[in-house]
Design a protein around this motif. Structure first.
Motif, PDB file in Angstrom:
ATOM      1  N   GLU A 127     -11.018  21.737  -3.846  1.00 18.87           N
ATOM      2  CA  GLU A 127     -12.099  21.457  -2.906  1.00 18.87           C
ATOM      3  C   GLU A 127     -12.677  22.729  -2.326  1.00 18.87           C
ATOM      4  N   VAL A 128     -13.997  22.807  -2.341  1.00 17.74           N
ATOM      5  CA  VAL A 128     -14.707  23.866  -1.632  1.00 17.74           C
ATOM      6  C   VAL A 128     -14.605  23.581  -0.134  1.00 17.74           C
ATOM      7  N   PRO A 129     -14.269  24.577   0.697  1.00 18.14           N
ATOM      8  CA  PRO A 129     -14.073  26.001   0.401  1.00 18.14           C
ATOM      9  C   PRO A 129     -12.605  26.399   0.338  1.00 18.14           C
ATOM     10  N   TYR A 130     -11.695  25.417   0.285  1.00 20.65           N
ATOM     11  CA  TYR A 130     -10.274  25.727   0.437  1.00 20.65           C
ATOM     12  C   TYR A 130      -9.673  26.338  -0.828  1.00 20.65           C
ATOM     13  N   GLY A 131      -9.917  25.729  -1.971  1.00 15.22           N
ATOM     14  CA  GLY A 131      -9.432  26.241  -3.237  1.00 15.22           C
ATOM     15  C   GLY A 131     -10.117  25.495  -4.361  1.00 15.22           C
ATOM     16  N   TYR A 132     -10.798  26.220  -5.249  1.00 13.53           N
ATOM     17  CA  TYR A 132     -11.628  25.537  -6.242  1.00 13.53           C
ATOM     18  C   TYR A 132     -11.929  26.471  -7.408  1.00 13.53           C
ATOM     19  N   VAL A 133     -12.569  25.924  -8.432  1.00 13.39           N
ATOM     20  CA  VAL A 133     -13.004  26.704  -9.581  1.00 13.39           C
ATOM     21  C   VAL A 133     -14.485  27.001  -9.417  1.00 13.39           C
ATOM     22  N   ASP A 147       5.163  26.520  -6.055  1.00 18.28           N
ATOM     23  CA  ASP A 147       6.065  27.217  -5.132  1.00 18.28           C
ATOM     24  C   ASP A 147       5.588  27.097  -3.696  1.00 18.28           C
ATOM     25  N   VAL A 148       4.290  26.904  -3.530  1.00 16.06           N
ATOM     26  CA  VAL A 148       3.680  26.801  -2.209  1.00 16.06           C
ATOM     27  C   VAL A 148       2.390  26.004  -2.374  1.00 16.06           C
ATOM     28  N   VAL A 149       1.943  25.368  -1.296  1.00 19.31           N
ATOM     29  CA  VAL A 149       0.741  24.542  -1.344  1.00 19.31           C
ATOM     30  C   VAL A 149      -0.207  24.977  -0.232  1.00 19.31           C
ATOM     31  N   SER A 150      -1.487  25.089  -0.545  1.00 21.76           N
ATOM     32  CA  SER A 150      -2.505  25.265   0.484  1.00 21.76           C
ATOM     33  C   SER A 150      -3.798  24.669  -0.030  1.00 21.76           C
ATOM     34  N   ALA A 151      -4.297  23.640   0.671  1.00 26.71           N
ATOM     35  CA  ALA A 151      -5.475  22.921   0.187  1.00 26.71           C
ATOM     36  C   ALA A 151      -6.241  22.306   1.355  1.00 26.71           C
ATOM     37  N   GLY A 152      -6.451  23.084   2.404  1.00 28.48           N
ATOM     38  CA  GLY A 152      -7.070  22.497   3.575  1.00 28.48           C
ATOM     39  C   GLY A 152      -6.180  21.434   4.186  1.00 28.48           C
ATOM     40  N   MET A 153      -4.861  21.601   4.023  1.00 25.38           N
ATOM     41  CA  MET A 153      -3.908  20.578   4.452  1.00 25.38           C
ATOM     42  C   MET A 153      -3.609  20.690   5.937  1.00 25.38           C
ATOM     43  N   TYR A 154      -3.917  19.622   6.672  1.00 28.70           N
ATOM     44  CA  TYR A 154      -3.620  19.598   8.091  1.00 28.70           C
ATOM     45  C   TYR A 154      -2.117  19.463   8.315  1.00 28.70           C
ATOM     46  N   ILE A 155      -1.647  20.120   9.331  1.00 25.29           N
ATOM     47  CA  ILE A 155      -0.232  20.077   9.704  1.00 25.29           C
ATOM     48  C   ILE A 155      -0.043  18.926  10.679  1.00 25.29           C
ATOM     49  N   ASN A 156       0.772  17.951  10.296  1.00 27.72           N
ATOM     50  CA  ASN A 156       1.041  16.821  11.187  1.00 27.72           C
ATOM     51  C   ASN A 156       2.497  16.380  11.048  1.00 27.72           C
ATOM     52  N   LYS A 157       2.883  15.475  11.921  1.00 25.93           N
ATOM     53  CA  LYS A 157       4.285  15.061  12.015  1.00 25.93           C
ATOM     54  C   LYS A 157       4.794  14.477  10.706  1.00 25.93           C
ATOM     55  N   GLU A 158       3.989  13.664  10.059  1.00 24.92           N
ATOM     56  CA  GLU A 158       4.409  13.023   8.806  1.00 24.92           C
ATOM     57  C   GLU A 158       4.716  14.057   7.734  1.00 24.92           C
ATOM     58  N   ALA A 210       3.773  27.184   7.350  1.00 29.80           N
ATOM     59  CA  ALA A 210       3.468  28.425   8.056  1.00 29.80           C
ATOM     60  C   ALA A 210       2.543  28.080   9.215  1.00 29.80           C
ATOM     61  N   ASP A 211       2.425  28.964  10.193  1.00 30.81           N
ATOM     62  CA  ASP A 211       1.466  28.734  11.262  1.00 30.81           C
ATOM     63  C   ASP A 211       0.066  28.669  10.669  1.00 30.81           C
ATOM     64  N   PRO A 212      -0.802  27.830  11.240  1.00 24.59           N
ATOM     65  CA  PRO A 212      -2.113  27.592  10.626  1.00 24.59           C
ATOM     66  C   PRO A 212      -2.987  28.835  10.587  1.00 24.59           C
ATOM     67  N   GLU A 213      -3.745  28.969   9.494  1.00 25.51           N
ATOM     68  CA  GLU A 213      -4.706  30.067   9.416  1.00 25.51           C
ATOM     69  C   GLU A 213      -6.044  29.684  10.033  1.00 25.51           C
ATOM     70  N   TYR A 214      -6.242  28.399  10.296  1.00 26.16           N
ATOM     71  CA  TYR A 214      -7.487  27.974  10.932  1.00 26.16           C
ATOM     72  C   TYR A 214      -7.259  26.705  11.724  1.00 26.16           C
ATOM     73  N   GLN A 228      -8.288  15.737  19.672  1.00 30.41           N
ATOM     74  CA  GLN A 228      -7.582  16.077  18.453  1.00 30.41           C
ATOM     75  C   GLN A 228      -8.169  17.342  17.832  1.00 30.41           C
ATOM     76  N   ILE A 229      -7.410  18.427  17.872  1.00 28.01           N
ATOM     77  CA  ILE A 229      -7.807  19.655  17.198  1.00 28.01           C
ATOM     78  C   ILE A 229      -6.773  19.913  16.107  1.00 28.01           C
ATOM     79  N   ASP A 230      -7.216  19.850  14.872  1.00 23.20           N
ATOM     80  CA  ASP A 230      -6.302  19.980  13.747  1.00 23.20           C
ATOM     81  C   ASP A 230      -6.212  21.417  13.272  1.00 23.20           C
ATOM     82  N   GLY A 231      -5.143  21.729  12.588  1.00 23.04           N
ATOM     83  CA  GLY A 231      -4.953  23.059  12.023  1.00 23.04           C
ATOM     84  C   GLY A 231      -4.390  22.946  10.627  1.00 23.04           C
ATOM     85  N   GLY A 232      -4.853  23.801   9.733  1.00 24.31           N
ATOM     86  CA  GLY A 232      -4.387  23.761   8.348  1.00 24.31           C
ATOM     87  C   GLY A 232      -3.586  24.990   7.990  1.00 24.31           C
TER      88      GLY A 232
END
Length: 285
Positions: free
Chosen positions: A49-55, A101-112, A120-124, A228-232
Motif C-alpha cells: 500500500e502507498v505510501p507505507y510499502g509498495y512497488v 523477520d519483521v513486519v511494517s505496513a502502516g500497521m496500527y499498534i493496538n491491544k489485540e 517497536a515504538d511508532p514512527e508516526y 483516538q490517535i493511532d500510531g503505526g
C-alpha cells in the motif's frame, strides 16, 4: 481491526511466491540480531500500500517502511532488506510462521495485536480524514456528521475507521466496504457514496490530482468519550525482543535528530504525523 491492502503487482506477487516456498518451521531461538547479521538479510513483510510499502512504476520496492528499514537495519549490521508483499491479514501469521523477520505496513499498534507480536515504538501517529465531493456539500467532518446527514459512508477492507464509524452510531451493515482508498476515491467521485473514511495521510495523497473530490481536515475519532490517535510501527516476533530493542534505540535517535521526518517526508508525512507515543501506551488502548 487491520490496516490496509492494495494491489500487489507482478513483482510483489513473485516475491510472495518465493517466500512462501521457504516453508514454516519451528521459530528459531537465540539472538535474533546476531542471526540476521550472520545472514546479511532481513525479510520485511509489507502489504503493498502507498505510501507505507509498495512497488513503484519501475518495479522497485519503496515506501516509508522499506526506506526506513534500510537505514536502521544497515546501522544494525544487516546490509540487505528484502521486502515481501502479501495481503494485510496475512502479515502477523506470516511473521509468526517465519515467512518474514519483521513486519511494517502502516500497521496500527493496538491491544489485540500486542497479544501476538512485540512492537517497536511508532514512527508516526495518524488521525482520520474523509474523502468527499469538492466543496464538501454535506459538510461531513466527523463520524457524527455522517450520522446527522444520513450520508452513505464507505471505508476500506479491515480499516480501523469501520469501528470508529460503528462507535459513532453508524450500523455496520450500512457501511460500504471497498478494497482501498483508490476505490474509495472512485466511489465518491461517481456518487456511489458520499464519503470515504481513511487516514489523513492516505486521503490527502489520493485526492491530490482529483478535480471532483477533496480531503477534509484531519480529526480524531471519539470512542467512549476518548479521542483516538493511532500510531503505526514495526512488529517483531515475541521471541525477537532483542531485535526490537535494538531497532528502538535507532528510531529514537532518528526522532531526536529529525532524520526520521526527512526519510518519511517524501512519502507525504508531515510534522503533524511525528509522535512521542510509545508502543506500551498504544498496547493499553
Amino acid at each position: 481491526m487491520s490496516r490496509r491492502s492494495l494491489l500487489l503487482g507482478t513483482a510483489a506477487a513473485g516475491a510472495l511466491t518465493a517466500v512462501g516456498a521457504a516453508g514454516c518451521g519451528r521459530v528459531p531461538s537465540g539472538d535474533a540480531l546476531a542471526r540476521l547479521k550472520s545472514q546479511g538479510t532481513v525479510r520485511l513483510g509489507i502489504a503493498g500500500e502507498v505510501p507505507y510499502g509498495y512497488v513503484d512504476d519501475q518495479g522497485e520496492f519503496t515506501g516509508e517502511a522499506p526506506e526506513l528499514a534500510r537505514v536502521i537495519f544497515k546501522r544494525l549490521g544487516i546490509d540487505r532488506v528484502q521486502p515481501v508483499a502479501t495481503d494485510f491479514a496475512s502479515l502477523i501469521p506470516g511473521l509468526n510462521s517465519q515467512q518474514f523477520d519483521v513486519v511494517s505496513a502502516g500497521m496500527y499498534i493496538n491491544k489485540e495485536r500486542c497479544a501476538q507480536v512485540v512492537f517497536a515504538d511508532p514512527e508516526y501517529q495518524m488521525l482520520d480524514s474523509f474523502i468527499v465531493r469538492k466543496g464538501n456539500p454535506k459538510n461531513l467532518r466527523t463520524y457524527e456528521d455522517v450520522v446527522r446527514a444520513k450520508a452513505r459512508l464507505a471505508s476500506g477492507t479491515g480499516y480501523a475507521e469501520i469501528g470508529y464509524a460503528v462507535a459513532a452510531g453508524i450500523p455496520e451493515k450500512d457501511i460500504v466496504i471497498l478494497q482501498d482508498q483508490v476505490a474509495g476515491l472512485n466511489a465518491v467521485e461517481s456518487g456511489r457514496v458520499d464519503v470515504f473514511a481513511g487516514t489523513a495521510l492516505t486521503a490527502r495523497e489520493v485526492v491530490r490530482k482529483s478535480t471532483r473530490a477533496e480531503a477534509t481536515e484531519p480529526f480524531a475519532a471519539v470512542v467512549d468519550g476518548k479521542k483516538q490517535i493511532d500510531g503505526g510501527g514495526f512488529a517483531f516476533r515475541p521471541t525477537d525482543s532483542d531485535l526490537r530493542d535494538a531497532f528502538n534505540v535507532e528510531i529514537h535517535k532518528m526522532k531526536k535528530s529529525g532524520e526520521l521526518l526527512r526519510i518519511l517526508k517524501p512519502f507525504g508525512f508531515t510534522e503533524s504525523e511525528m509522535t512521542t507515543l510509545t508502543a506500551e501506551e498504544l498496547c493499553e488502548k
